[in-house]
Scaffold this active site. Sequence first.
Site, PDB file in Angstrom:
ATOM      1  N   LEU A   1       0.812  -1.084  -0.050  1.00 36.96           N
ATOM      2  CA  LEU A   1      -0.104  -0.152   0.009  1.00 36.96           C
ATOM      3  C   LEU A   1       0.856   1.285   0.186  1.00 36.96           C
ATOM      4  CD1 LEU A   1      -2.487  -1.582   2.548  1.00 36.96           C
ATOM      5  CD2 LEU A   1      -3.167  -0.941   0.090  1.00 36.96           C
ATOM      6  N   PRO A   2       0.361   2.476  -0.296  1.00 32.01           N
ATOM      7  CA  PRO A   2       1.112   3.635  -0.473  1.00 32.01           C
ATOM      8  C   PRO A   2       1.626   3.879   0.683  1.00 32.01           C
ATOM      9  CG  PRO A   2      -1.172   3.818  -1.514  1.00 32.01           C
ATOM     10  CD  PRO A   2      -1.200   2.666  -0.819  1.00 32.01           C
TER      11      PRO A   2
ATOM     12  N   THR B   1       6.384   0.381   1.856  1.00 30.63           N
ATOM     13  CA  THR B   1       7.352   1.224   2.663  1.00 30.63           C
ATOM     14  C   THR B   1       6.527   2.202   3.392  1.00 30.63           C
ATOM     15  OG1 THR B   1       9.038   1.135   0.700  1.00 30.63           O
ATOM     16  CG2 THR B   1       9.244   2.952   2.437  1.00 30.63           C
TER      17      THR B   1
ATOM     18  N   LYS C   1      15.170  -0.212   5.218  1.00 31.09           N
ATOM     19  CA  LYS C   1      14.892   0.275   3.761  1.00 31.09           C
ATOM     20  C   LYS C   1      14.888   1.893   3.962  1.00 31.09           C
ATOM     21  CE  LYS C   1      12.300   1.259   0.184  1.00 31.09           C
ATOM     22  NZ  LYS C   1      12.190   0.898  -0.901  1.00 31.09           N
TER      23      LYS C   1
ATOM     24  N   LYS D   1       9.546  10.603  -0.827  1.00 33.96           N
ATOM     25  CA  LYS D   1       8.780  10.079   0.152  1.00 33.96           C
ATOM     26  C   LYS D   1       9.691   9.373   1.418  1.00 33.96           C
ATOM     27  CE  LYS D   1       6.118   5.925   1.397  1.00 33.96           C
ATOM     28  NZ  LYS D   1       5.501   4.681   0.644  1.00 33.96           N
TER      29      LYS D   1
HETATM   30  P1  NAD Z   1       0.384   2.344  -6.166  1.00 31.97           P
HETATM   31  O1  NAD Z   1       0.082   3.879  -5.787  1.00 31.97           O
HETATM   32  O2  NAD Z   1       0.832   2.223  -7.739  1.00 31.97           O
HETATM   33  O3  NAD Z   1      -0.017   1.261  -5.543  1.00 31.97           O
HETATM   34  C1  NAD Z   1      -0.892   1.153  -4.187  1.00 31.97           C
HETATM   35  C2  NAD Z   1      -2.096   0.513  -4.528  1.00 31.97           C
HETATM   36  O4  NAD Z   1      -2.994   0.455  -3.254  1.00 31.97           O
HETATM   37  C3  NAD Z   1      -3.283   1.195  -5.401  1.00 31.97           C
HETATM   38  O5  NAD Z   1      -3.416   0.432  -6.496  1.00 31.97           O
HETATM   39  C4  NAD Z   1      -4.145   1.499  -4.546  1.00 31.97           C
HETATM   40  O6  NAD Z   1      -5.499   1.651  -5.184  1.00 31.97           O
HETATM   41  C5  NAD Z   1      -4.153   0.508  -3.636  1.00 31.97           C
HETATM   42  N1  NAD Z   1      -4.931   0.729  -2.239  1.00 31.97           N
HETATM   43  C6  NAD Z   1      -4.858   1.978  -1.633  1.00 31.97           C
HETATM   44  N2  NAD Z   1      -5.809   1.786  -0.582  1.00 31.97           N
HETATM   45  C7  NAD Z   1      -6.330   0.713  -0.577  1.00 31.97           C
HETATM   46  C8  NAD Z   1      -7.388   0.193   0.362  1.00 31.97           C
HETATM   47  N3  NAD Z   1      -7.694   0.465   1.398  1.00 31.97           N
HETATM   48  N4  NAD Z   1      -7.614  -1.335  -0.198  1.00 31.97           N
HETATM   49  C9  NAD Z   1      -7.065  -2.035  -1.253  1.00 31.97           C
HETATM   50  N5  NAD Z   1      -6.252  -1.354  -2.052  1.00 31.97           N
HETATM   51  C10 NAD Z   1      -5.690  -0.077  -1.757  1.00 31.97           C
HETATM   52  O7  NAD Z   1       1.943   2.348  -5.345  1.00 31.97           O
HETATM   53  P2  NAD Z   1       3.226   1.205  -5.642  1.00 31.97           P
HETATM   54  O8  NAD Z   1       4.149   1.970  -6.568  1.00 31.97           O
HETATM   55  O9  NAD Z   1       2.680  -0.038  -5.898  1.00 31.97           O
HETATM   56  O10 NAD Z   1       4.091   1.473  -4.166  1.00 31.97           O
HETATM   57  C11 NAD Z   1       3.454   0.583  -3.031  1.00 31.97           C
HETATM   58  C12 NAD Z   1       4.497   0.701  -1.986  1.00 31.97           C
HETATM   59  O11 NAD Z   1       5.769   0.199  -2.373  1.00 31.97           O
HETATM   60  C13 NAD Z   1       4.853   2.169  -1.541  1.00 31.97           C
HETATM   61  O12 NAD Z   1       4.678   2.124  -0.248  1.00 31.97           O
HETATM   62  C14 NAD Z   1       6.026   2.474  -2.140  1.00 31.97           C
HETATM   63  O13 NAD Z   1       6.789   3.438  -1.326  1.00 31.97           O
HETATM   64  C15 NAD Z   1       6.628   1.283  -2.184  1.00 31.97           C
HETATM   65  N6  NAD Z   1       7.858   1.085  -3.132  1.00 31.97           N
HETATM   66  C16 NAD Z   1       7.371   1.344  -4.337  1.00 31.97           C
HETATM   67  C17 NAD Z   1       8.538   1.279  -5.419  1.00 31.97           C
HETATM   68  C18 NAD Z   1       8.182   1.693  -6.794  1.00 31.97           C
HETATM   69  O14 NAD Z   1       9.230   1.665  -7.713  1.00 31.97           O
HETATM   70  N7  NAD Z   1       6.913   1.614  -7.317  1.00 31.97           N
HETATM   71  C19 NAD Z   1       9.693   0.712  -5.112  1.00 31.97           C
HETATM   72  C20 NAD Z   1      10.044   0.344  -3.789  1.00 31.97           C
HETATM   73  C21 NAD Z   1       8.823   0.345  -2.677  1.00 31.97           C
END
Ligand code: NAD
Length: 320
Positions: free
Chosen positions: A89-90, A118, A193, A268
Amino acid sequence: MGRPEGRHGRLCREARSQVERTLDMTTIAFIGLGNMGGGMAANLAKAGHDVAAFDISQAALETAVGNGCRAAESGADAVKGAEAVVTMLPAGKHVKAVYTDDVFDNAEPGTLLLDCSTIDVDTAREVAEEAGTKGFLMVDAPVSGGIAAANGGTLTFMVGGPDNAFARAEPILEAMGKAVIHAGESGAGQAAKICNNMLLGATMIATCETFNLARRLGLDLQTFYDISSKASGQSWSMTSYCPVPGIGPQSPADNDYEGGFAAPLMLKDLKLAMEAADSVDARTPMGAKARALYEQYVAHGGDKKDFSGIIAFLEHGESR
Ligand code: NAD
């Protein structure tokens, strides 16, 4: 009376049970199917697990179903009957809400909970503590590696939590990554991390401004790379993710700074690192500077770019 089983039938049966043992199929709820979670859930399904997927985005849910997951109607529905729950999740507030509203009241006590998002260390510890008091085993397991690693199953997981939770989490995480490392007790995965990403943010900025200086001093940048990549200035930012197009291995710099690890996500993580530093009175002046520079970069055109694109902002004061 059925026909006696032939050699072929016996071999097929043995092969099937061998495959089932190898897969050790688990019913897994996966909540959060975004850029990262989508690929991770697909890899769990590909590894033979039964994945009950949920996202508030219908499009994300449909993609997951196309990748072998089954759609749940809600977070609560997904976790019912699951042996493990994975969340991606975000931010901390989403994690807290999903565990409080969906997971704790609907999953069976004893279910393994893995939060791969994260988030801040304090929220990770708070949620893990509540999970423990309700009879769950929980790990925080944030990842290193971007969307390509999530899709390719080559993430690195940094895991915080008790030994018995780690032992159960490891095979599930291995289906999504190339390395799974136990960092310590609850919250240690998040701590590792943000420490790693604070170092990455600072070394990327240092690498970018060094190449900008080298250019202005009239150095050929390939020659400088050949020297520095074998000298004491070498870093991952230089030799694995060089911010200069055409130099080093293929990187987002060769794709107009598209793809890779988005600058707002680096910002972030630097904010989380600075909050964590404040909470333990750690002096992190380089981390603070990196955070300030990424804040400016994101506000000046870097919001849709890879974090290595800060090289243009450092050179010109804006993203190009
Ligand atoms: P994203 O925004 O693409 O995905 C998050 C998903 O969570 C979305 O699809 C959203 O609809 C869903 N969501 C939010 N609230 C919800 C709920 N209550 N119930 C169900 N679904 C819900 O984000 P991401 O890029 O996939 O990143 C996710 C996590 O991974 C973050 O914490 C980010 O910091 C971490 N991260 C991302 C990357 C990257 O390159 N994108 C790399 C390392 C770590």
